[in-house]
Each structure stands twice: as structure tokens, then as C-alpha cells.
Design a protein around this motif. Structure first.
Motif, PDB file in Angstrom:
ATOM      1  N   ARG A  28       0.851  -1.189   0.000  1.00  0.00           N
ATOM      2  CA  ARG A  28       0.000   0.000   0.000  1.00  0.00           C
ATOM      3  C   ARG A  28       0.886   1.238   0.000  1.00  0.00           C
ATOM      4  O   ARG A  28       1.942   1.257   0.649  1.00  0.00           O
ATOM      5  N   VAL A  29       0.437   2.267  -0.719  1.00  0.00           N
ATOM      6  CA  VAL A  29       1.217   3.505  -0.818  1.00  0.00           C
ATOM      7  C   VAL A  29       0.327   4.714  -0.595  1.00  0.00           C
ATOM      8  O   VAL A  29      -0.692   4.889  -1.277  1.00  0.00           O
ATOM      9  N   VAL A  30       0.723   5.537   0.361  1.00  0.00           N
ATOM     10  CA  VAL A  30       0.170   6.874   0.502  1.00  0.00           C
ATOM     11  C   VAL A  30       1.141   7.791  -0.229  1.00  0.00           C
ATOM     12  O   VAL A  30       2.296   7.928   0.179  1.00  0.00           O
ATOM     13  N   GLY A  31       0.701   8.367  -1.328  1.00  0.00           N
ATOM     14  CA  GLY A  31       1.595   9.168  -2.151  1.00  0.00           C
ATOM     15  C   GLY A  31       1.132  10.605  -2.247  1.00  0.00           C
ATOM     16  O   GLY A  31      -0.056  10.870  -2.459  1.00  0.00           O
ATOM     17  N   THR A  32       2.066  11.550  -2.089  1.00  0.00           N
ATOM     18  CA  THR A  32       1.698  12.953  -2.170  1.00  0.00           C
ATOM     19  C   THR A  32       2.136  13.546  -3.506  1.00  0.00           C
ATOM     20  O   THR A  32       3.161  13.164  -4.071  1.00  0.00           O
ATOM     21  N   VAL A  33       1.322  14.484  -3.982  1.00  0.00           N
ATOM     22  CA  VAL A  33       1.596  15.157  -5.248  1.00  0.00           C
ATOM     23  C   VAL A  33       1.193  16.626  -5.127  1.00  0.00           C
ATOM     24  O   VAL A  33       0.451  17.009  -4.228  1.00  0.00           O
ATOM     25  N   ARG A  34       1.691  17.418  -6.059  1.00  0.00           N
ATOM     26  CA  ARG A  34       1.187  18.789  -6.210  1.00  0.00           C
ATOM     27  C   ARG A  34       0.062  18.795  -7.241  1.00  0.00           C
ATOM     28  O   ARG A  34      -0.900  19.532  -7.116  1.00  0.00           O
ATOM     29  N   LYS A  35       0.219  17.950  -8.279  1.00  0.00           N
ATOM     30  CA  LYS A  35      -0.801  17.768  -9.317  1.00  0.00           C
ATOM     31  C   LYS A  35      -0.908  16.260  -9.585  1.00  0.00           C
ATOM     32  O   LYS A  35       0.105  15.565  -9.592  1.00  0.00           O
ATOM     33  N   ASP A  36      -2.124  15.786  -9.827  1.00  0.00           N
ATOM     34  CA  ASP A  36      -2.300  14.331  -9.930  1.00  0.00           C
ATOM     35  C   ASP A  36      -2.304  13.786 -11.353  1.00  0.00           C
ATOM     36  O   ASP A  36      -2.618  12.615 -11.579  1.00  0.00           O
ATOM     37  N   LYS A  37      -1.903  14.589 -12.320  1.00  0.00           N
ATOM     38  CA  LYS A  37      -1.943  14.164 -13.718  1.00  0.00           C
ATOM     39  C   LYS A  37      -1.242  12.837 -13.940  1.00  0.00           C
ATOM     40  O   LYS A  37      -1.770  11.944 -14.617  1.00  0.00           O
TER      41      LYS A  37
END
Length: 281
Positions: A28-37
Motif C-alpha cells: 500500500r502507498v500513501v503518495g503525495t503530489v502537487r498535481k495528480d496528472k
């Protein structure tokens, strides 16, 4: 056994490569982004194991909220990977005040605050692993990279100290020091200061050749590097530093050997400043 990872900056580079590999093997991954493209496909393909969060790592309150939400929602997080960051190129004089502040807030302060926010949860779990993406530029310095080096040398000192604080709680800390890789870090997200003609022909502008893809691509394979980073989480005890890339390792060894030689040659000078009684014992 399934593990749960929290990784910042998963929209590109090592963060994206790691996330894809981890999800493919069932973690499982909790991933952070500024934009989800770049992660929409992952959101659709792995709705039960990939959890996308928006995060600006310069926002300390948002970091604390993210960490709290992630641990509350998933119960346990095994590995926190501080990956978000970018490169800034230009002579120190060429950098604006805003550029200096922004890279410190992103690469250094943001990384520090992420680790600090997760420590209480790892401590309560009595286990956990921090992986800080640094650079061999955390040991080796090049002209035209002063503020990038400042952030990486800074986070390395922070992590080396905190690693000793957390060891009694069964919490590991690893600094990953990659060499040049074929990621957006070098060929997309790198920021360049407003260059001054006074530095033309100066070593400070040597980076322009490195950023030009027509001069050859970086030797590092981001997929292989991501795999080694993932594997490091299972190594016990946690290795404090891992250098990725043969060129990076050779350069690091050369610089450190010279540094040690320089220190050894200062033995008499260093001793000459001691209290006399110390030298007589």
C-alpha cells in the motif's frame, strides 16, 4: 507480508518509480503530489492500495495533517520516504532571495518537518523506517549548486543525529545518495537562476552542459535505483547511507579520502590549541 509506505513527491522521478513497483507487488502507498496528472492511472488501477494526497511540503501544518490522516486511516505505516525536492542551479550571486528561501523550505525544512511529524507514530508502534532521498551531492560539492548542496548537507546532518535518537525505539533511518539519473530532476524540474554574463566561462556555469541532453544522458537507471531503495527498507540494521551509481560512489570515495588526509595533516595544529594539561597526560 504487505507493507504500507508514505512517499512524498510521487508524480515523477524516484517517487513515481517506487510507487509503481510497490503497488505491483501488493504493498500500500500513501503518495503525495502537487498535481495528480501522472498518477490518475494508478488511482484507477489500484483503488484499494494507492491513496493520493495533495501536499505542498513547504506547508508544515499540511504535513502534520497528512501524517495524522494517513496513520489514522491505515493504522500502521511501515516506511516513510521523504522524496519531494528539486535542483537549483546557478552561482550563489545569481540566485534571488526568493529562490534561496524556496529551496531551503522545500528540500530541507519540508523534509525535517515530515520526519518530525511521523516520529511520534513510529515511536508508539515501536518500529518504522525513514528513508530520506538525499544525493551524493550531500557529500560532494560542485560549483553552481551551492544551495542544493546546502539543503542536502543540512538534511544529512539532521538525519545522522536523529538516527541515533530513534535507534532505541527500533526506528531506522537511511539516507539514499543517488548519482545522476534519467529523471525529471535533471531533465524537467531543474530550476536555473537568472544567469550573469560575468560568470560565462566560469566553473559555476558548467552545469549547463550537464542539463543539455544532447551532451549525453545521465548514467543512472531510475527503475533500478527505485528497486534498490525499496530493498533497503528490509535491511537490518538500517544502513545509514547508500550511494547509488558507480560514478557517484567513485566520486564520493575520492572526496572523502582527500578530506580525511587533509584532517590527518592538521593533527599538530589541532593539538596546539588544547589546554596544556591535556597534552601532558
Amino acid at each position: 507480508m504487505q507493507k504500507t509506505w508514505l512517499i512524498t513527491g510521487v508524480s515523477s522521478g524516484f517517487g513515481l518509480a517506487m510507487t509503481k513497483q510497490l503497488l505491483a507487488k501488493g504493498d500500500r502507498v500513501v503518495g503525495t503530489v502537487r498535481k495528480d496528472k501522472n498518477v490518475r492511472e494508478l488511482m484507477e488501477k489500484y483503488p484499494n492500495t494507492f491513496f493520493r494526497y495533495f501536499l505542498d511540503v513547504t506547508d508544515t501544518a499540511a504535513i502534520k495533517s497528512l501524517v495524522e490522516d494517513a496513520f489514522d486511516a491505515l493504522g500502521t505505516i511501515d516506511v516513510v520516504v521523504s522524496n519531494a525536492g528539486y535542483g537549483l542551479f546557478g552561482a550563489a550571486e545569481e540566485l534571488s532571495d526568493e529562490e534561496v528561501t524556496q529551496i531551503i523550505d522545500t528540500n530541507l525544512v519540508g523534509a525535517i518537518q515530515l520526519i518530525r511529524a511521523a516520529i511520534p507514530y513510529f515511536r508508539k508502534q515501536q518500529q518504522g523506517r525513514f528513508i530520506q532521498i538525499s544525493s551524493y551531492g550531500g557529500q560532494v560539492a560542485f560549483p553552481g549548486n551551492s544551495m542544493y548542496h546546502a539543503t542536502k548537507w543540512g538534511i544529512e546532518g539532521f538525519c545522522e543525529s536523529v538516527a541515533q535518537e530513534l535507534a532505541p525505539f527500533n526506528i531506522g533511518m537511511t539516507l539514499i545518495e543517488p548519482g545522476g539519473a534519467r529523471t525529471e530532476f535533471r531533465y524537467g524540474s531543474a530550476k536555473v537562476a537568472k544567469l550573469m554574463t560575468e560568470y560565462n566561462g566560469n566553473p559555476a556555469h558548467a552545469f549547463l552542459s550537464m542539463l543539455d541532453e544532447t551532451n549525453g544522458l545521465a548514467p543512472g537507471d531510475p527503475e533500478k535505483m527505485a528497486a534498490r531503495i525499496i530493498e533497503s527498507a528490509a535491511i537490518e540494521p538500517a544502513p545509514l547511507r547508500i550511494v547509488l551509481g558507480s560514478q557517484a560512489l567513485a566520486s564520493t570515495i575520492e572526496v572523502l579520502q582527500k578530506r580525511v588526509t587533509d584532517f590527518i595533516n592538521q593533527k599538530e595544529t589541532a593539538a596546539s590549541t588544547d589546554i596544556d594539561s591535556l597534552n601532558n597526560n
